[in-house]
Design a protein around this motif. Structure first.
Motif, PDB file in Angstrom:
ATOM      1  N   GLY A  40      -7.314  10.366 -17.040  1.00 20.06           N
ATOM      2  CA  GLY A  40      -6.256  11.304 -17.514  1.00 20.06           C
ATOM      3  C   GLY A  40      -6.585  12.741 -17.376  1.00 20.06           C
ATOM      4  O   GLY A  40      -7.792  13.184 -16.875  1.00 20.06           O
ATOM      5  N   PRO A  41      -5.705  13.988 -17.760  1.00 23.21           N
ATOM      6  CA  PRO A  41      -6.292  15.118 -17.824  1.00 23.21           C
ATOM      7  C   PRO A  41      -7.320  15.532 -18.742  1.00 23.21           C
ATOM      8  O   PRO A  41      -7.735  14.772 -19.738  1.00 23.21           O
ATOM      9  N   SER A  42      -7.934  16.741 -18.644  1.00 27.21           N
ATOM     10  CA  SER A  42      -8.979  17.047 -19.462  1.00 27.21           C
ATOM     11  C   SER A  42      -8.433  17.011 -20.892  1.00 27.21           C
ATOM     12  O   SER A  42      -6.998  17.421 -21.028  1.00 27.21           O
ATOM     13  N   LYS A 248       0.204  11.589  -8.132  1.00 28.65           N
ATOM     14  CA  LYS A 248       1.289  12.134  -8.291  1.00 28.65           C
ATOM     15  C   LYS A 248       1.737  12.220  -9.839  1.00 28.65           C
ATOM     16  O   LYS A 248       2.147  13.154 -10.460  1.00 28.65           O
ATOM     17  N   GLU A 249       1.286  10.896 -10.578  1.00 29.02           N
ATOM     18  CA  GLU A 249       1.295  10.725 -11.919  1.00 29.02           C
ATOM     19  C   GLU A 249       0.770  11.623 -12.627  1.00 29.02           C
ATOM     20  O   GLU A 249       1.092  12.452 -13.703  1.00 29.02           O
ATOM     21  N   LEU A 250      -0.691  11.972 -12.047  1.00 33.53           N
ATOM     22  CA  LEU A 250      -1.634  12.644 -12.633  1.00 33.53           C
ATOM     23  C   LEU A 250      -1.096  14.183 -12.588  1.00 33.53           C
ATOM     24  O   LEU A 250      -1.125  15.005 -13.655  1.00 33.53           O
ATOM     25  N   GLU A 251      -0.651  14.446 -11.580  1.00 33.79           N
ATOM     26  CA  GLU A 251      -0.077  15.895 -11.196  1.00 33.79           C
ATOM     27  C   GLU A 251       1.152  15.934 -12.478  1.00 33.79           C
ATOM     28  O   GLU A 251       1.171  17.352 -12.769  1.00 33.79           O
ATOM     29  N   SER A 255       1.137  19.115 -15.129  1.00 29.07           N
ATOM     30  CA  SER A 255       2.236  20.284 -14.973  1.00 29.07           C
ATOM     31  C   SER A 255       2.839  20.294 -16.464  1.00 29.07           C
ATOM     32  O   SER A 255       3.530  21.298 -16.760  1.00 29.07           O
ATOM     33  N   THR A 256       2.849  19.239 -17.121  1.00 30.30           N
ATOM     34  CA  THR A 256       3.478  19.193 -18.475  1.00 30.30           C
ATOM     35  C   THR A 256       2.582  19.558 -19.709  1.00 30.30           C
ATOM     36  O   THR A 256       3.100  19.429 -21.028  1.00 30.30           O
ATOM     37  N   LYS A 257       1.296  19.626 -19.294  1.00 29.95           N
ATOM     38  CA  LYS A 257       0.193  19.938 -20.466  1.00 29.95           C
ATOM     39  C   LYS A 257       0.687  21.094 -21.254  1.00 29.95           C
ATOM     40  O   LYS A 257       1.257  22.244 -20.690  1.00 29.95           O
TER      41      LYS A 257
END
Length: 257
Positions: A40-42, A248-251, A255-257
């Protein structure tokens, strides 16, 4: 058999001036012998979740059970391996790997011999009387793995254990850890930022969204990759497709953070 049950975990960090929700509504079950990775994102709460499962602190809400029992009754069943090896520099490798057994009053001649034999089996033959500063980073992480396995935990928690190593050593240790856990039918949870590592080592990958951390999607790694050693799976044609799907899902999450 179901080994780990995570139910409705929610956690908020409080300061005198603010409250930050790190995790929200996390529920997951893990089967015995399964290897599950968290991506997942940071800031998505991966390490917070692992710390809660380890019993290092209690969640704001929710429960964690191992074999149907609460963490208070199950902490001895958990092994934790971190990015740093945390070997005591003034103790020999033998003393380091036996430390958990000694602390838990489980040290017997049989368990000592088992741990020393495992040390030999993972490529550290002849180093038991040496000190950590005499070993390379990869060798120290191998010793840390033996220390973790020596207490015979039911569940291993791996918090980016290879991230401080050079790439070649990292790939070798991925194979070593994978084979060792399969041999002993251990259940493992891995926190990583490396999509490739998650795919190569896991049965399932849990992708968390950030702020607060929630389960966004769970990916089942293709069977042909699960059966292969990590290094081999990275060269399999199914690996690239799986990588692109998760990327792609992680991107999208980033992008929505």
């Amino acid at each position: 058999m179901e080994l780990l049950e995570i139910e409705q975990i929610h956690h908020t960090y409080f300061t005198p001036n603010s409250a930050t929700t790190a995790l929200e509504n996390i529920s997951l079950t893990v089967q015995e012998g399964e290897f599950v990775s968290f991506l997942g994102p940071s800031g998505c709460g991966k390490t917070t979740l692992l710390s809660i499962i380890a019993g290092l602190f209690k969640p704001s809400a929710g429960t964690v059970k191992i074999e149907g029992n609460t963490l208070e009754k199950s902490r001895h069943k958990i092994g934790y391996m971190l990015q740093q090896d945390y070997l005591f520099p003034w103790k020999t490798i033998e003393e380091n790997i036996l430390l958990g057994l000694k602390t838990m009053d489980l040290l017997t001649s049989e368990k000592k011999n088992w741990a020393l034999n495992l040390l030999d089996e993972i490529g550290l033959e002849g180093v038991s009387k040496q000190f950590p500063n005499q070993l390379s980073g990869g060798m120290r992480q191998r010793a840390a793995l033996v220390r973790t396995l020596a207490v015979e935990p039911k569940l291993l928690l791996l918090d980016e254990p290879f991230s401080a190593l050079d790439y070649q050593t990292k790939l070798k240790l991925e194979d070593l850890v994978f084979e060792t856990l399969k041999t002993f039918n251990k259940t493992a949870l891995l926190v990583t930022h490396d999509i490739g590592e998650a795919i190569a080592m896991s049965d399932r990958i849990v992708l968390l969204s950030a702020k607060p951390g929630r389960i966004h999607q769970i990916f089942d790694v293709p069977e042909e990759l699960r059966k292969s050693k990590p290094f081999q799976s990275r060269n399999h044609e199914a690996y690239s497709d799986c990588f692109q799907l998760i990327w792609k899902e992680l991107e999208t999450l980033e992008s929505t953070k």
